[in-house]
Design a protein around this motif. Structure first.
Motif, PDB file in Angstrom:
ATOM      1  N   ALA A  26      40.439  23.658  17.477  1.00 42.42           N
ATOM      2  CA  ALA A  26      39.646  24.688  16.813  1.00 42.42           C
ATOM      3  C   ALA A  26      38.635  25.322  17.754  1.00 42.42           C
ATOM      4  CB  ALA A  26      38.930  24.087  15.605  1.00 42.42           C
ATOM      5  N   LEU A  27      38.024  24.557  18.623  1.00 41.76           N
ATOM      6  CA  LEU A  27      36.966  25.076  19.476  1.00 41.76           C
ATOM      7  C   LEU A  27      37.413  25.326  20.906  1.00 41.76           C
ATOM      8  CD1 LEU A  27      34.026  22.830  18.234  1.00 41.76           C
ATOM      9  CD2 LEU A  27      34.603  25.142  17.513  1.00 41.76           C
ATOM     10  N   GLY A  28      38.564  24.832  21.273  1.00 42.02           N
ATOM     11  CA  GLY A  28      38.998  24.932  22.656  1.00 42.02           C
ATOM     12  C   GLY A  28      39.261  26.343  23.127  1.00 42.02           C
ATOM     13  N   ASP A  29      39.635  27.269  22.228  1.00 41.25           N
ATOM     14  CA  ASP A  29      39.976  28.621  22.624  1.00 41.25           C
ATOM     15  C   ASP A  29      38.880  29.630  22.316  1.00 41.25           C
ATOM     16  OD1 ASP A  29      42.403  27.854  23.612  1.00 41.25           O
ATOM     17  OD2 ASP A  29      43.476  28.206  21.752  1.00 41.25           O
ATOM     18  N   VAL A  30      37.700  29.164  21.866  1.00 39.46           N
ATOM     19  CA  VAL A  30      36.623  30.084  21.541  1.00 39.46           C
ATOM     20  C   VAL A  30      36.205  30.810  22.817  1.00 39.46           C
ATOM     21  CG1 VAL A  30      34.242  30.264  20.761  1.00 39.46           C
ATOM     22  CG2 VAL A  30      35.837  28.734  19.585  1.00 39.46           C
ATOM     23  N   GLY A  31      36.151  32.138  22.759  1.00 37.01           N
ATOM     24  CA  GLY A  31      35.723  32.927  23.908  1.00 37.01           C
ATOM     25  C   GLY A  31      36.770  33.052  24.994  1.00 37.01           C
ATOM     26  N   SER A  32      38.006  32.722  24.695  1.00 34.37           N
ATOM     27  CA  SER A  32      39.050  32.741  25.706  1.00 34.37           C
ATOM     28  C   SER A  32      40.280  33.447  25.142  1.00 34.37           C
ATOM     29  CB  SER A  32      39.387  31.309  26.110  1.00 34.37           C
ATOM     30  OG  SER A  32      40.265  31.299  27.189  1.00 34.37           O
ATOM     31  N   PHE A  33      41.239  33.691  26.010  1.00 34.85           N
ATOM     32  CA  PHE A  33      42.524  34.235  25.589  1.00 34.85           C
ATOM     33  C   PHE A  33      43.577  33.733  26.567  1.00 34.85           C
ATOM     34  CE2 PHE A  33      40.043  37.388  27.901  1.00 34.85           C
ATOM     35  CZ  PHE A  33      40.857  37.694  28.974  1.00 34.85           C
ATOM     36  N   LYS A  34      44.803  33.700  26.108  1.00 32.51           N
ATOM     37  CA  LYS A  34      45.896  33.181  26.936  1.00 32.51           C
ATOM     38  C   LYS A  34      46.276  34.208  27.994  1.00 32.51           C
ATOM     39  CE  LYS A  34      48.017  30.392  23.321  1.00 32.51           C
ATOM     40  NZ  LYS A  34      47.274  29.415  23.023  1.00 32.51           N
ATOM     41  N   THR A  35      46.466  33.703  29.217  1.00 26.79           N
ATOM     42  CA  THR A  35      46.780  34.571  30.340  1.00 26.79           C
ATOM     43  C   THR A  35      47.836  33.923  31.216  1.00 26.79           C
ATOM     44  OG1 THR A  35      44.489  35.307  30.357  1.00 26.79           O
ATOM     45  CG2 THR A  35      45.782  35.817  32.291  1.00 26.79           C
ATOM     46  N   ASP A  36      48.804  34.719  31.652  1.00 29.20           N
ATOM     47  CA  ASP A  36      49.808  34.280  32.622  1.00 29.20           C
ATOM     48  C   ASP A  36      49.641  35.133  33.875  1.00 29.20           C
ATOM     49  OD1 ASP A  36      50.984  32.482  30.823  1.00 29.20           O
ATOM     50  OD2 ASP A  36      52.293  34.025  30.013  1.00 29.20           O
ATOM     51  N   ILE A  37      49.799  34.502  35.037  1.00 28.89           N
ATOM     52  CA  ILE A  37      49.789  35.232  36.303  1.00 28.89           C
ATOM     53  C   ILE A  37      51.107  34.948  37.001  1.00 28.89           C
ATOM     54  CG2 ILE A  37      48.647  35.570  38.526  1.00 28.89           C
ATOM     55  CD1 ILE A  37      46.047  34.658  37.225  1.00 28.89           C
ATOM     56  N   ILE A  38      51.833  36.015  37.277  1.00 35.01           N
ATOM     57  CA  ILE A  38      53.165  35.913  37.877  1.00 35.01           C
ATOM     58  C   ILE A  38      53.101  36.544  39.262  1.00 35.01           C
ATOM     59  CG2 ILE A  38      55.593  36.564  37.608  1.00 35.01           C
ATOM     60  CD1 ILE A  38      54.330  37.096  34.514  1.00 35.01           C
ATOM     61  N   GLU A  39      53.692  35.857  40.238  1.00 37.69           N
ATOM     62  CA  GLU A  39      53.694  36.371  41.607  1.00 37.69           C
ATOM     63  C   GLU A  39      55.120  36.624  42.056  1.00 37.69           C
ATOM     64  OE1 GLU A  39      52.195  35.150  46.112  1.00 37.69           O
ATOM     65  OE2 GLU A  39      52.276  33.610  44.553  1.00 37.69           O
ATOM     66  N   ASP A  40      55.329  37.766  42.713  1.00 40.55           N
ATOM     67  CA  ASP A  40      56.583  37.998  43.421  1.00 40.55           C
ATOM     68  C   ASP A  40      56.226  38.487  44.819  1.00 40.55           C
ATOM     69  OD1 ASP A  40      56.175  40.808  43.352  1.00 40.55           O
ATOM     70  OD2 ASP A  40      57.381  41.053  41.559  1.00 40.55           O
ATOM     71  N   GLU A  41      57.193  38.935  45.566  1.00 35.08           N
ATOM     72  CA  GLU A  41      56.955  39.322  46.960  1.00 35.08           C
ATOM     73  C   GLU A  41      56.007  40.507  47.093  1.00 35.08           C
ATOM     74  OE1 GLU A  41      60.815  40.033  48.577  1.00 35.08           O
ATOM     75  OE2 GLU A  41      61.424  37.949  48.343  1.00 35.08           O
ATOM     76  N   LYS A  42      56.023  41.425  46.112  1.00 33.97           N
ATOM     77  CA  LYS A  42      55.257  42.663  46.222  1.00 33.97           C
ATOM     78  C   LYS A  42      53.906  42.642  45.519  1.00 33.97           C
ATOM     79  CE  LYS A  42      58.240  45.123  44.253  1.00 33.97           C
ATOM     80  NZ  LYS A  42      58.913  46.215  43.563  1.00 33.97           N
ATOM     81  N   GLU A  43      53.788  41.847  44.433  1.00 32.10           N
ATOM     82  CA  GLU A  43      52.591  41.969  43.615  1.00 32.10           C
ATOM     83  C   GLU A  43      52.343  40.746  42.745  1.00 32.10           C
ATOM     84  OE1 GLU A  43      53.422  45.428  41.272  1.00 32.10           O
ATOM     85  OE2 GLU A  43      54.920  44.394  40.065  1.00 32.10           O
ATOM     86  N   TYR A  44      51.163  40.734  42.159  1.00 33.78           N
ATOM     87  CA  TYR A  44      50.824  39.784  41.102  1.00 33.78           C
ATOM     88  C   TYR A  44      50.830  40.570  39.797  1.00 33.78           C
ATOM     89  CZ  TYR A  44      48.963  36.767  44.785  1.00 33.78           C
ATOM     90  OH  TYR A  44      48.811  35.988  45.903  1.00 33.78           O
ATOM     91  N   THR A  45      51.311  39.961  38.747  1.00 37.95           N
ATOM     92  CA  THR A  45      51.251  40.556  37.424  1.00 37.95           C
ATOM     93  C   THR A  45      50.461  39.618  36.530  1.00 37.95           C
ATOM     94  OG1 THR A  45      53.413  41.607  37.722  1.00 37.95           O
ATOM     95  CG2 THR A  45      52.593  41.405  35.463  1.00 37.95           C
ATOM     96  N   VAL A  46      49.412  40.145  35.936  1.00 40.61           N
ATOM     97  CA  VAL A  46      48.591  39.375  35.010  1.00 40.61           C
ATOM     98  C   VAL A  46      48.922  39.860  33.609  1.00 40.61           C
ATOM     99  CG1 VAL A  46      46.240  38.823  34.286  1.00 40.61           C
ATOM    100  CG2 VAL A  46      46.766  39.092  36.720  1.00 40.61           C
ATOM    101  N   GLU A  47      49.302  38.931  32.738  1.00 43.43           N
ATOM    102  CA  GLU A  47      49.596  39.252  31.341  1.00 43.43           C
ATOM    103  C   GLU A  47      48.604  38.495  30.463  1.00 43.43           C
ATOM    104  OE1 GLU A  47      53.675  38.141  30.841  1.00 43.43           O
ATOM    105  OE2 GLU A  47      54.406  39.926  31.859  1.00 43.43           O
ATOM    106  N   ALA A  48      47.799  39.239  29.719  1.00 43.41           N
ATOM    107  CA  ALA A  48      46.764  38.642  28.870  1.00 43.41           C
ATOM    108  C   ALA A  48      47.038  39.007  27.414  1.00 43.41           C
ATOM    109  CB  ALA A  48      45.392  39.139  29.290  1.00 43.41           C
ATOM    110  N   GLU A  49      47.006  38.012  26.534  1.00 39.98           N
ATOM    111  CA  GLU A  49      47.216  38.227  25.112  1.00 39.98           C
ATOM    112  C   GLU A  49      45.883  38.542  24.451  1.00 39.98           C
ATOM    113  OE1 GLU A  49      49.229  34.962  23.248  1.00 39.98           O
ATOM    114  OE2 GLU A  49      50.795  34.915  24.775  1.00 39.98           O
ATOM    115  N   LEU A  50      45.775  39.755  23.904  1.00 38.99           N
ATOM    116  CA  LEU A  50      44.554  40.191  23.229  1.00 38.99           C
ATOM    117  C   LEU A  50      44.900  40.798  21.871  1.00 38.99           C
ATOM    118  CD1 LEU A  50      42.970  41.781  26.400  1.00 38.99           C
ATOM    119  CD2 LEU A  50      42.102  39.781  25.191  1.00 38.99           C
TER     120      LEU A  50
END
Length: 139
Positions: A26-50
């Motif tokens: 219940a309290l662990g996600d307060v003030g936060s959101f789930k985020t994935d960071i994916i790396e490939d040869e050219k770039e980083y992609t950040v995906e955030a759930e809002l």
């Protein structure tokens, strides 16, 4: 007969089940959101759930190798609500903020888009500027 009486271990498990896990979830996600960071040869992609946010609720910055994502959403009142005789009115306000250290980014080519509650940030890589190694003489 002793199998029917709860042991101290059983009470400990019940306490953990009803209190620790309940509050961690219940309290662990307060003030936060789930985020994935994916790396490939050219770039980083950040995906955030809002979910529930709009593009206007989100602030995105990249400064000194730090990607900062902030979002703030407040529920608004309907102008017709003033005609009612409320005994109690409740509103909600949510704000989230996360920061990520991501080095060697071509700042001029960063792009972002927001669709269906998912923020996607593309951070193109640039050649790493490795500092020259300084040889230190031992005396």
């Amino acid at each position: 007969m002793t199998n029917m009486l709860p042991s101290k271990r059983d009470f400990g498990d019940l306490r953990k089940l009803f209190f620790d896990d309940l509050f961690d979830g219940a309290l662990g996600d307060v003030g936060s959101f789930k985020t994935d960071i994916i790396e490939d040869e050219k770039e980083y992609t950040v995906e955030a759930e809002l979910p529930g946010m709009s593009k206007e609720d989100i602030e995105l910055d990249y400064h000194d190798n730090i990607l900062s994502i902030s979002a703030k959403h407040e529920s608004e009142t309907d102008e017709h609500d003033e005609e009612r005789n409320y005994v109690r009115r409740e509103r909600s306000s949510r704000s989230f903020s996360r920061q990520f250290l991501i080095r060697d980014i071509d700042e001029d080519d960063i792009s972002a888009r927001f669709d269906k509650g998912i923020l996607e940030v593309k951070l193109p890589k640039k050649e790493s500027e490795q500092p020259a190694t300084k040889r230190i003489d031992i005396q």
